[in-house]
Design an enzyme around this catalytic site. Structure first.
Site, mmCIF file in Angstrom:
data_model
loop_
_atom_site.group_PDB
_atom_site.id
_atom_site.type_symbol
_atom_site.label_atom_id
_atom_site.label_comp_id
_atom_site.label_asym_id
_atom_site.label_seq_id
_atom_site.Cartn_x
_atom_site.Cartn_y
_atom_site.Cartn_z
ATOM 1 C CG MET A 35 -17.971 -44.096 124.908
ATOM 2 S SD MET A 35 -16.606 -43.303 125.813
ATOM 3 C CE MET A 35 -17.419 -42.813 127.329
ATOM 4 C CB SER A 109 -21.886 -37.787 124.165
ATOM 5 O OG SER A 109 -20.755 -37.783 124.986
ATOM 6 C CD GLN A 110 -17.844 -41.434 121.042
ATOM 7 O OE1 GLN A 110 -16.801 -41.304 121.663
ATOM 8 N NE2 GLN A 110 -18.209 -42.607 120.540
ATOM 9 C CG ASP A 226 -20.742 -33.477 131.395
ATOM 10 O OD1 ASP A 226 -20.248 -34.554 131.772
ATOM 11 O OD2 ASP A 226 -21.200 -33.294 130.256
ATOM 12 C CG HIS A 282 -22.408 -36.408 129.482
ATOM 13 N ND1 HIS A 282 -21.975 -35.297 128.795
ATOM 14 C CD2 HIS A 282 -22.267 -37.449 128.631
ATOM 15 C CE1 HIS A 282 -21.592 -35.660 127.585
ATOM 16 N NE2 HIS A 282 -21.756 -36.954 127.451
#
Ligand SMILES: *[C@@H]1O[C@H](CO)[C@@H](O)[C@H](O)[C@H]1NC(C)=O
Ligand SMILES: *[C@@H]1O[C@H](CO)[C@@H](O)[C@H](O)[C@H]1NC(C)=O
Length: 300
Positions: A35, A109-110, A226, A282
């Site tokens: 993202m 991530s996503q 995270d 993260h």
């Protein structure tokens, strides 16, 4: 004498062909950004691509661009229906001649859960190793930080607060499509158009399981510090126990695993799931960590 020479010539040719095959091109790599990021940011995916190319000689690395420009790619990470993104990427992979013998996938991530959807819905060309770096496989409940444009981030938060499961928001807002409200599991099951589907929450699609079981390895990276993903256990398929948002369960306790609805149990029983942890925030791994844990183990 003549026969002997012929024979040794034959052996020489054979050895030559065999060694050419052994040194054949390395397995290509497909990466999907997170993202607020894009395919080609020189400081993120661009540097990952260069790093892999440096470590794995002659490898073909494709960093996915969702849309026709970097701006569009970044915006689509917030505002393009995820199911449409999966269809788009599925076609891109099918039409890339360099990927047809198979590829390894790394989702950031996503991008981690999106590439899992590719593995489940789009088995050709074959995905070999699926590496999820901080992906949210049980979704998120919260968006404490958001990278990129702060105006967009505020807007995304407002929409999620207004109603992540409103059809108009579900069909457009990426983060709503993996929003998992543990206080409203029923609503999540019924109305999540992406995550509930790939996690077999509504019906069990046998094809998803069959396709997951084609993977050689599923590698799940969790960031122990995270501050972006709530809860971070989602990166290892864990989540909040239904009805509250403090107590957590692990993948091994989830019905998705115990009932083997997605093949996770079979994958684990055959030694094909690797859980990795990076003791950082993260996506804040070091180059050395990435080379030792990902490149050397799964890309060579
Ligand atoms: C199951 O998934 C496959 C692959 O995406 C799809 O073609 C099929 O329509 C799905 N089946 C059902 C019943 O949804
Ligand atoms: C998952 O696999 C690992 C490694 O093969 C094994 O040690 C562990 O017992 C398995 N977990 C369960 C719950 O079966």
């Amino acid at each position: 004498m003549a026969a002997e020479m012929k024979l040794s010539l034959l052996f020489a040719i054979f050895a030559f062909v065999a060694s050419a095959n052994a040194q054949g091109s390395p397995v290509p790599v497909v990466i999907w950004h997170g993202m607020g990021d894009s395919c080609c940011n020189p400081l993120s995916m661009g540097s990952i691509k260069r790093l892999i190319e440096k470590e794995v000689k002659k490898v073909y690395v494709r960093s996915l661009e969702i849309g026709s420009s970097i701006e569009e790619d970044t915006l689509n990470g917030f505002f393009m229906n995820v199911n449409d993104q999966i269809d788009m990427v599925c076609k891109k992979l099918a039409s890339d001649p360099k990927l047809q013998s198979g590829y390894n996938a790394i989702g950031f991530s996503q991008g981690g859960q999106f590439l899992r959807a590719i593995a489940q819905r789009c088995p050709s060309p074959p995905m070999l190793n699926l590496i999820s770096v901080g992906g949210q496989h049980q979704g998120v409940f919260g968006l404490p930080h958001c990278t990129g444009n702060s105006y967009i981030c505020e807007w995304v938060r407002k929409l999620l607060n207004y109603g992540a499961y409103e059809p108009e928001i579900q069909s457009r807002l990426v983060q709503a499509e993996y929003w998992h409200d543990p206080l409203n599991e029923d609503e999540y099951r019924k109305k999540s158009i992406f995550l509930a589907d790939i996690n077999q929450e509504v019906t069990v699609n046998q094809t998803y399981k069959t396709n997951m079981l084609k993977l050689k390895n599923l590698v799940l990276v969790k960031f122990l510090q995270d501050t972006m993903v709530e809860p971070r256990e989602s990166e290892w398929f864990g989540f909040y126990t239904p009805g509250q948002d403090k107590k957590l369960y692990t993948m091994f306790d989830s019905p998705l695993y115990t009932e083997d609805k997605l093949g996770l149990k079979t994958l684990n029983d055959t030694g094909r799931i690797t859980f990795l942890a990076s003791d950082s925030d993260h996506l804040q791994f070091t180059e050395t960590w990435f080379i030792n844990n990902i490149v050397n183990k799964f890309l060579k």
